[in-house]
Write an enzyme that holds these catalytic residues in place. Sequence first.
Site, PDB file in Angstrom:
ATOM      1  CG  LEU A   1      36.795  40.382  42.280  1.00  0.00           C
ATOM      2  CD1 LEU A   1      35.959  41.599  41.884  1.00  0.00           C
ATOM      3  CD2 LEU A   1      36.648  39.280  41.253  1.00  0.00           C
ATOM      4  N   PRO A   2      41.300  40.388  41.839  1.00  0.00           N
ATOM      5  CG  PRO A   2      41.993  40.505  39.621  1.00  0.00           C
ATOM      6  CD  PRO A   2      40.845  40.104  40.474  1.00  0.00           C
TER       7      PRO A   2
ATOM      8  CB  THR B   1      44.677  41.567  49.157  1.00  0.00           C
ATOM      9  OG1 THR B   1      44.580  40.346  49.876  1.00  0.00           O
ATOM     10  CG2 THR B   1      45.630  42.503  49.885  1.00  0.00           C
TER      11      THR B   1
ATOM     12  CE  LYS C   1      46.624  39.661  52.500  1.00  0.00           C
ATOM     13  NZ  LYS C   1      46.955  38.286  52.409  1.00  0.00           N
TER      14      LYS C   1
ATOM     15  CE  LYS D   1      46.414  42.916  45.507  1.00  0.00           C
ATOM     16  NZ  LYS D   1      45.268  42.134  45.140  1.00  0.00           N
TER      17      LYS D   1
HETATM   18  P1  NAD Z   1      43.576  35.104  40.544  1.00  0.00           P
HETATM   19  O1  NAD Z   1      44.051  36.087  39.536  1.00  0.00           O
HETATM   20  O2  NAD Z   1      43.977  33.676  40.420  1.00  0.00           O
HETATM   21  O3  NAD Z   1      41.971  35.130  40.594  1.00  0.00           O
HETATM   22  C1  NAD Z   1      41.200  36.291  40.448  1.00  0.00           C
HETATM   23  C2  NAD Z   1      40.059  35.938  39.506  1.00  0.00           C
HETATM   24  O4  NAD Z   1      39.148  37.049  39.432  1.00  0.00           O
HETATM   25  C3  NAD Z   1      40.514  35.662  38.069  1.00  0.00           C
HETATM   26  O5  NAD Z   1      40.089  34.372  37.715  1.00  0.00           O
HETATM   27  C4  NAD Z   1      39.822  36.753  37.242  1.00  0.00           C
HETATM   28  O6  NAD Z   1      39.417  36.296  35.967  1.00  0.00           O
HETATM   29  C5  NAD Z   1      38.633  37.058  38.103  1.00  0.00           C
HETATM   30  N1  NAD Z   1      38.013  38.357  37.891  1.00  0.00           N
HETATM   31  C6  NAD Z   1      38.574  39.558  37.712  1.00  0.00           C
HETATM   32  N2  NAD Z   1      37.633  40.512  37.583  1.00  0.00           N
HETATM   33  C7  NAD Z   1      36.422  39.880  37.706  1.00  0.00           C
HETATM   34  C8  NAD Z   1      35.061  40.293  37.677  1.00  0.00           C
HETATM   35  N3  NAD Z   1      34.737  41.577  37.493  1.00  0.00           N
HETATM   36  N4  NAD Z   1      34.103  39.357  37.832  1.00  0.00           N
HETATM   37  C9  NAD Z   1      34.418  38.066  38.028  1.00  0.00           C
HETATM   38  N5  NAD Z   1      35.690  37.609  38.051  1.00  0.00           N
HETATM   39  C10 NAD Z   1      36.672  38.505  37.891  1.00  0.00           C
HETATM   40  O7  NAD Z   1      43.995  35.690  41.961  1.00  0.00           O
HETATM   41  P2  NAD Z   1      44.074  34.909  43.361  1.00  0.00           P
HETATM   42  O8  NAD Z   1      45.461  34.386  43.561  1.00  0.00           O
HETATM   43  O9  NAD Z   1      42.893  34.000  43.468  1.00  0.00           O
HETATM   44  O10 NAD Z   1      43.898  36.151  44.358  1.00  0.00           O
HETATM   45  C11 NAD Z   1      42.635  36.756  44.559  1.00  0.00           C
HETATM   46  C12 NAD Z   1      42.792  37.784  45.674  1.00  0.00           C
HETATM   47  O11 NAD Z   1      43.238  37.125  46.868  1.00  0.00           O
HETATM   48  C13 NAD Z   1      43.813  38.873  45.366  1.00  0.00           C
HETATM   49  O12 NAD Z   1      43.323  40.088  45.845  1.00  0.00           O
HETATM   50  C14 NAD Z   1      45.055  38.414  46.150  1.00  0.00           C
HETATM   51  O13 NAD Z   1      45.891  39.497  46.520  1.00  0.00           O
HETATM   52  C15 NAD Z   1      44.429  37.751  47.344  1.00  0.00           C
HETATM   53  N6  NAD Z   1      45.249  36.715  47.999  1.00  0.00           N
HETATM   54  C16 NAD Z   1      45.888  35.768  47.243  1.00  0.00           C
HETATM   55  C17 NAD Z   1      46.657  34.797  47.884  1.00  0.00           C
HETATM   56  C18 NAD Z   1      47.364  33.725  47.093  1.00  0.00           C
HETATM   57  O14 NAD Z   1      48.181  33.002  47.686  1.00  0.00           O
HETATM   58  N7  NAD Z   1      47.094  33.563  45.804  1.00  0.00           N
HETATM   59  C19 NAD Z   1      46.752  34.784  49.283  1.00  0.00           C
HETATM   60  C20 NAD Z   1      46.042  35.735  50.024  1.00  0.00           C
HETATM   61  C21 NAD Z   1      45.300  36.698  49.355  1.00  0.00           C
END
Ligand code: NAD
Length: 296
Positions: free
Chosen positions: A64-65, A95, A170, A245
């Site tokens: 999740l975000p 994260t 991390k 973030k």
């Molecule tokens: P994203 O916004 O693409 O995906 C998050 C998803 O969670 C969204 O689709 C949103 O609708 C959903 N969501 C939010 N609340 C929810 C709930 N209560 N129930 C179900 N779904 C829910 O984000 P992302 O890029 O996939 O990143 C996700 C996590 O991974 C973040 O914490 C980010 O910091 C971490 N991260 C991302 C990357 C990257 O390169 N994108 C790399 C490492 C870590």
Amino acid sequence: MKIGFFGVGHMGAPMLKNLIKAGHQVRAFDLVPELLASAVAAGAESGESLAHTVQGADVVISMLPSANAVRSLYLDERGILNAILPDALIIDCSTIDAATAKDVAEIVAKSGRSMIDAPVSGGVGGATAGTLTFICGGEDQAIERARPILECMGKNIFHAGSNGAGQTAKICNNMLLAIHMLGTCEALQLGVDNGLDPKVLSDIMQASSGRNWSLELYNPWPGVMENVPASKDYEGGFAVNLMNKDLTLAMDAALRSASRTPMGSLAKSLYGVHGSQGNGSLDFSSIQTLFGKIEE
Ligand code: NAD
């Protein structure tokens, strides 16, 4: 195994695909119907509600975000904690700040269930290839239970310490990433401004003491390296907003521990400015453009 999976965004979607590929039965849930539909097209079952998503699940995974999203998913009035089987394992891959990770895990533990934090490094590319690094916090036994599941999605699984330690490790890593990316951009700009070819300079620094991950695998100067965001108008990759973030989380942790992080603090200011200039959704290597001379 039966897995309940929350959050099938940029990272969650490819992670879920790798779990399905490994033969697990995954039920997914996302707030965005189109994303949930894509997960179903990839072979997941559709979670009809939060509780339905975890019904009968051996493992629950969230990607999740934000910390608020994690806390509310598990602990709100409509949260899923009590719907999760008492012997299920909970793996939060989001994260978030270490304090929230620790706090939520403690409440989960009081309910008799087990939870680990397992934030990832490796980005969308690593999630797609199944080569993520998982940086875990929690008890030994819980990490060992999680290992075979995490191995379907990643190739390195580290145990950083107790609950919250995965998040701390991390953000230390990502603060360092921001710093060496900025240093790399600054050095490249200085060289180019003084007549050097960025490719030649990159080759020289890569074979010298300035060598680092950004130079080696993620060169920020357009055209120096193929298949990196810099050569695709800084599209894809790891967004400036996400780096901001992570730097905010790092600075919050530094405040709490009274740690001296002048480089992290400067990195946060520079990435903050860059994001506020409309670059939030570009890859973080686009910070190179902050060093470019303003054209008269
Ligand atoms: P994203 O916004 O693409 O995906 C998050 C998803 O969670 C969204 O689709 C949103 O609708 C959903 N969501 C939010 N609340 C929810 C709930 N209560 N129930 C179900 N779904 C829910 O984000 P992302 O890029 O996939 O990143 C996700 C996590 O991974 C973040 O914490 C980010 O910091 C971490 N991260 C991302 C990357 C990257 O390169 N994108 C790399 C490492 C870590």
